[in-house]
Design an enzyme around this catalytic site. Structure first.
Site, PDB file in Angstrom:
ATOM      1  CD  GLU A  25     -16.512  -9.950  26.932  1.00 32.98           C
ATOM      2  OE1 GLU A  25     -15.558 -10.509  27.511  1.00 32.98           O
ATOM      3  OE2 GLU A  25     -17.527 -10.570  26.563  1.00 32.98           O
ATOM      4  CB  VAL A 107     -19.431 -10.314  31.286  1.00 31.43           C
ATOM      5  CG1 VAL A 107     -20.663  -9.556  31.764  1.00 31.43           C
ATOM      6  CG2 VAL A 107     -19.525 -10.597  29.789  1.00 31.43           C
ATOM      7  CG  ASP A 143     -19.862 -13.054  33.389  1.00 35.96           C
ATOM      8  OD1 ASP A 143     -18.786 -12.673  33.894  1.00 35.96           O
ATOM      9  OD2 ASP A 143     -19.969 -13.472  32.212  1.00 35.96           O
ATOM     10  CE  LYS A 160     -19.775 -17.440  25.898  1.00 31.84           C
ATOM     11  NZ  LYS A 160     -19.939 -17.009  27.270  1.00 31.84           N
TER      12      LYS A 160
HETATM   13  N1  PSU Z   1     -19.248 -14.025  25.060  1.00 29.97           N
HETATM   14  C1  PSU Z   1     -18.687 -14.466  23.932  1.00 29.97           C
HETATM   15  N2  PSU Z   1     -17.441 -14.997  24.011  1.00 29.97           N
HETATM   16  C2  PSU Z   1     -16.733 -15.017  25.198  1.00 29.97           C
HETATM   17  C3  PSU Z   1     -17.331 -14.548  26.392  1.00 29.97           C
HETATM   18  C4  PSU Z   1     -18.585 -14.053  26.256  1.00 29.97           C
HETATM   19  O1  PSU Z   1     -19.308 -14.429  22.859  1.00 29.97           O
HETATM   20  O2  PSU Z   1     -15.588 -15.424  25.186  1.00 29.97           O
HETATM   21  C5  PSU Z   1     -16.566 -14.542  27.719  1.00 29.97           C
HETATM   22  C6  PSU Z   1     -17.040 -13.332  28.529  1.00 29.97           C
HETATM   23  O3  PSU Z   1     -15.896 -12.587  28.860  1.00 29.97           O
HETATM   24  C7  PSU Z   1     -17.679 -13.915  29.766  1.00 29.97           C
HETATM   25  C8  PSU Z   1     -16.853 -15.142  29.939  1.00 29.97           C
HETATM   26  O4  PSU Z   1     -17.650 -13.050  30.858  1.00 29.97           O
HETATM   27  O5  PSU Z   1     -16.761 -15.643  28.604  1.00 29.97           O
HETATM   28  C9  PSU Z   1     -17.463 -16.112  30.913  1.00 29.97           C
HETATM   29  O6  PSU Z   1     -16.475 -16.931  31.438  1.00 29.97           O
HETATM   30  P1  PSU Z   1     -16.789 -17.842  32.729  1.00 29.97           P
HETATM   31  O7  PSU Z   1     -17.862 -18.774  32.265  1.00 29.97           O
HETATM   32  O8  PSU Z   1     -15.481 -18.528  33.026  1.00 29.97           O
HETATM   33  O9  PSU Z   1     -17.244 -16.905  33.794  1.00 29.97           O
END
Ligand code: PSU
Ligand code: MN
Length: 305
Positions: A25, A107, A143, A160
């Site tokens: 990604e 993702v 995701d 995370k």
């Molecule tokens: N994993 C990491 N760092 C990131 C991300 C994932 O170690 O920056 C990113 C990925 O692109 C994931 C996104 O899809 O954060 C999720 O964002 P949101 O919670 O707004 O869907």
């Protein structure tokens, strides 16, 4: 081939010849880390995949094209211009394509584009999930929904620790997505190997995972697979150290009214600052480890009889 796709020749050839390809990604490059660590990590990850005999395909949107396989210059542009680059999830793709825009893919969007291109394995750091406090904010990463739709196995260090991991696992269960502990029964918490939560299933090694992929899709079960791969022990930050820092960052996000797509980058940046870069170092190492595992799975999958 989808008319909006633009696939690097090397990647096209590998896909045609059933040689192993690993998707990557670009949001992690533009918004997950700062320059120059983001560029260094992106190049290191591609090299790890190549050294395993696979072809890396970093994915982003450029001038309205869904690009699969970026050049060094394209990766460096994403890395240098982080804040000014659009963060594109699946919902953003039609707009970016129609208006000829650029952007980094999350993702969810990367899974969708990888699936369109015929790539079945994707390595990231950590997938998005159900945010803490989601009962009020409704903040659940796209995701998770994408996991129910795109036929791609995603290697991730659990999810995370800024998220509500128990609710994330619940949501994936509802969506019918296999969450597979890779060499562990424990669902990893990104910076830590232990979350106190269990994966519903476990495999040991790339061959078992490759067979699971084939079984799932051969049965006509649509959607992705979460390959939960813990951070290597020497780089982990124990939960008791990182948890209070995360809680503070989540409270700051709430107080500063950070919303929508800005939440995740905000939290990651706050953690990097609060840990004096230790969370960043851990993040880099777990991404590299996920790339290595994804490459091995891609090889095992390509070699299935
Ligand atoms: N994993 C990491 N760092 C990131 C991300 C994932 O170690 O920056 C990113 C990925 O692109 C994931 C996104 O899809 O954060 C999720 O964002 P949101 O919670 O707004 O869907
Ligand atoms: Mn969100």
């Amino acid at each position: 081939m989808n008319q909006f796709l633009s696939i690097a020749p090397e990647v096209v050839e590998a896909i045609r010849e059933n040689r192993p390809v690993v998707a990557l990604e670009s949001t992690i490059i533009a918004h997950g880390m700062a320059f120059p660590q983001n560029a260094e990590t992106a190049f290191a990850v591609e090299k790890i995949i190549r050294d395993e005999g696979c072809v890396p395909a970093t994915i982003a949107v450029r001038a309205g094209k869904l690009k699969v396989g970026l050049s060094k210059t394209e990766i460096e542009t994403l890395a240098r211009n982080g804040a000014s680059i659009a963060k594109l999830s699946t919902r953003d793709l039609p707009h970016a394509v129609a208006l000829g825009r650029d952007g980094a893919t999350t993702v969810a969007a990367t899974m969708r584009i990888a699936a369109l291109a015929g790539i079945r394995i994707f390595a990231t750091g950590g997938i998005g999930g159900v945010h803490r406090g989601a009962a009020e904010t409704f903040d659940i990463s796209a995701d998770l929904g994408e996991m129910a739709l795109s036929d791609v196995a995603v290697v991730t260090a659990g999810a995370k620790a800024i998220l509500d991991l128990a609710l994330t696992i619940e949501k994936l269960e509802t969506l019918g997505v296999p969450v597979v502990g890779y060499g562990t029964q424990e669902f990893p918490a990104f910076y830590s190997r232990i979350s106190g939560l269990k994966c519903p299933m476990r495999v040991d090694g790339p061959e078992e995972l490759a067979r699971l992929m084939r079984a799932k899709w051969a049965m006509g079960l649509k959607g992705g697979i979460v390959v939960a791969n813990p951070i290597p022990a020497q780089y982990e930050i124990p939960a008791y150290e990182i948890t209070p820092i995360i809680e503070k960052a989540v409270a700051e996000a709430r107080d500063e009214k950070v919303e929508g797509r800005d939440v995740t980058p905000f939290l990651l940046a706050r953690l990097a600052r609060a840990t004096a870069g230790r969370s960043l170092a851990a993040n880099i190492e777990l991404v590299k480890n996920n790339a290595l595992v994804a490459a091995r799975i891609a090889k095992a999958h390509a070699e299935l009889p």
